[in-house]
Enzyme design. Structure first.
Site, PDB file in Angstrom:
ATOM      1  N   LYS A  10     -31.017  -2.678 -37.277  1.00 53.67           N
ATOM      2  CA  LYS A  10     -31.999  -1.973 -38.102  1.00 53.67           C
ATOM      3  C   LYS A  10     -33.140  -2.877 -38.553  1.00 53.67           C
ATOM      4  O   LYS A  10     -34.240  -2.404 -38.806  1.00 53.67           O
ATOM      5  CB  LYS A  10     -31.310  -1.357 -39.323  1.00 53.67           C
ATOM      6  CG  LYS A  10     -30.398  -0.180 -38.994  1.00 53.67           C
ATOM      7  CD  LYS A  10     -29.781   0.386 -40.260  1.00 53.67           C
ATOM      8  CE  LYS A  10     -28.867   1.565 -39.937  1.00 53.67           C
ATOM      9  NZ  LYS A  10     -28.225   2.103 -41.161  1.00 53.67           N
ATOM     10  N   ARG A  11     -32.864  -4.170 -38.661  1.00 53.17           N
ATOM     11  CA  ARG A  11     -33.935  -5.058 -39.143  1.00 53.17           C
ATOM     12  C   ARG A  11     -35.096  -5.156 -38.149  1.00 53.17           C
ATOM     13  O   ARG A  11     -36.196  -5.575 -38.504  1.00 53.17           O
ATOM     14  CB  ARG A  11     -33.373  -6.454 -39.441  1.00 53.17           C
ATOM     15  CG  ARG A  11     -33.031  -7.279 -38.218  1.00 53.17           C
ATOM     16  CD  ARG A  11     -32.554  -8.681 -38.609  1.00 53.17           C
ATOM     17  NE  ARG A  11     -32.301  -9.497 -37.451  1.00 53.17           N
ATOM     18  CZ  ARG A  11     -31.196  -9.485 -36.744  1.00 53.17           C
ATOM     19  NH1 ARG A  11     -30.215  -8.668 -37.090  1.00 53.17           N
ATOM     20  NH2 ARG A  11     -31.023 -10.278 -35.703  1.00 53.17           N
TER      21      ARG A  11
END
Length: 501
Positions: free
Chosen positions: A255-256
């Site tokens: 997700k980063r």
């Protein structure tokens, strides 16, 4: 690849959203089935009762439908090997466990969790592999039966043969594991719940899966599964372990790095054909080595699992956006309007759709046609067209770049001449009339190029760059006559508001 009766499966766990890695796995399985004329099976692996949720399964199936990866067999449509949810197949696993125990190919393990942990810690201290020592391997059948009958808890372990475990990987070639590194794996926990490696092998065998195509995080599971196939006397399928997908920093995609779930890409306004095209390129390439755009039918014709590379794939958001722009341009305009409308509705710029919005729809089609080439994804359209609906003359005049342009003597003369004409004009503005005026103003003021057009563009749009006036003016004029949540200002209204600001 043998194309006779090819059977592949995608077997996700409904414990969260469908992400890029799993979606690529689903796509590659689907493409192999379609390319070979085989069958593509969807199987839900929901034995993790605590984490598996119905809503996750529903979202997963919806995402697969959206991508166009519909199965030939599965929980929704059934098939000859139903049921297709592992939670509904527990009786099948129990039956096969009893068979292995009766044949001596598996055995009961009465070691407690504490005993196993102590054994593990000792192995760590002595710098040995952390594998099961086989304490219960030599227990006689009679002793095992007696302990089980007395109610003592036990797990069931597979008896691994004393020889290497080998399999062929289509992507990576021949792979071999020594029996010592595999040890005797647990098939059924002391709680009675069968483990992943066991149930997935039983299901793949009974569903006649010929090719197991999955992520490379499963490579270490494969020798255990091969041993299970061999214990039952089943044919071992062909394996293909797909490389990891990395972010731009060459770390595992997460997700980063940005959006990774299929639902997120859908919400952004990425078209399914663009995402499918891009996912196919994450580890695979065309025979000609150069082609990058493929419709689903073209992918089906071109795709061969043997061309998949073992090297990690880098997820490039810019390339995905480039592909999306490509497919946005090719898409049916009516479809794009239907997909784009909710973004404007959510932003409060368009009303909820109804059968009576033909005039608005016609105008909206022109708006989309004008601005679509300048966006990567549909969610960007409301912001890109914001000045059409919500023109702020004060903010436009205060902008540093605009203010610099407007302070010049030439700009002030051009705006004054344009304002004089618009005040004396009663009819709706047309591109032809606008062009005539600009030629007249050019002759009057001597301004040309940027000095001529930038001040007028700022007065109409709030910026010194943007779409061509001949396309933009009809948008202003037609929009001003529609009943919209936000009133679209006409050319006259924009100039008057700007001059008064």
């Amino acid at each position: 690849m043998n194309t006779n009766k090819t059977r592949v499966r995608f077997a996700p766990s409904p414990t969260g959203l469908l992400h890029v890695g799993n979606a690529r796995t689903a796509l590659y399985n689907w493409l192999v089935a379609r390319h070979t004329g085989g069958k593509y099976i969807l199987r839900i692996e929901d034995t993790d009762v605590e984490r598996s949720k119905e809503e996750h399964e529903s979202q997963l199936i919806e995402d697969l439908h959206w991508l166009g990866l519909d199965g030939d067999e599965g929980p929704e449509i059934g098939g000859p090997h139903a049921p297709y949810r592992q939670s509904e197949r527990l009786g099948i696993y129990h039956e096969h466990t009893e068979k292995l125990l009766s044949e001596g190919k598996a055995y009961r393990c009465f070691c407690t969790a504490e005993e196993l942990e102590a054994e593990r810690q000792k192995a760590i201290a002595e710098h040995r592999p952390q594998i099961y020592s086989g304490t219960c391997r030599a227990i006689t059948k009679a002793d095992s039966d007696t302990r089980a009958a007395s109610g003592k808890l036990f797990a069931v372990r597979l008896r691994i043969p004393d020889r290497p475990l080998r399999f062929h990987d289509i992507v990576r070639g021949d792979v071999e594991f020594s029996s010592e590194t595999v040890s005797d794996p647990i098939l059924v926990r002391s709680s009675g719940v069968p483990v992943y490696n066991y149930v997935v092998t039983v299901d793949d065998a009974l569903m006649e899966i010929t090719h197991v195509i999955r992520g490379d995080d499963h490579i270490s599971n494969t020798p255990k599964q091969v041993a299970i196939y061999e214990a039952f006397g089943w044919s071992v399928p062909q394996f293909a372990h797909l490389s990891t997908i990395l972010g731009s920093d060459r770390e595992r995609l997460s997700k980063r790095h940005g959006a990774t779930s299929i639902a997120s890409f859908r919400e952004m306004g990425i078209l399914p054909e663009a995402l499918v095209n891009y996912l196919a390129l994450l580890g695979w390439g065309a025979k000609d080595g150069t082609s990058e755009t493929f419709t689903p039918p073209e992918l089906i014709a071109e795709f061969e699992i043997e061309r998949v590379t073992a090297s990690p794939a880098i997820f490039d958001f810019d390339k995905l956006h480039w592909l999306n722009r490509h497919y946005l341009k090719l898409a049916d305009p009516a479809r794009i309007m239907d997909l784009a409308w909710p973004y404007f509705e959510k932003a409060g710029l368009l009303p909820a759709r109804s059968p009576g919005d033909a005039a608005i729809r016609s105008w909206f089609g022109k708006l989309i046609a004008l601005f679509l080439p300048s966006v990567d994804r549909l969610e960007q359209l409301p912001e890109k067209t914001h000045f059409i609906f919500r023109f702020d003359a004060i903010l436009a005049a205060a902008n540093e770049e605009n203010a610099t342009i407007l302070r010049s003597e030439a700009a002030q003369k051009v705006l004054a001449a344009f304002a004089d004409r618009i005040r004396a004009w009663e009819d709706p503005m047309t591109p032809e009339q606008f062009k005539l005026w600009m030629n007249e103003i050019k002759a009057e003021t001597g301004a040309k190029g940027k000095d001529l057009f930038h001040p007028v563009r700022i007065a109409l749009t709030g910026a010194h760059s943007g779409p061509e006036f001949d396309k933009l003016i009809p948008i202003f004029e037609e929009g001003s006559r529609l009943s919209l949540p936000e009133h679209v200002l006409s050319v006259r209204e924009r100039v008057e508001q700007f001059v008064s600001a």
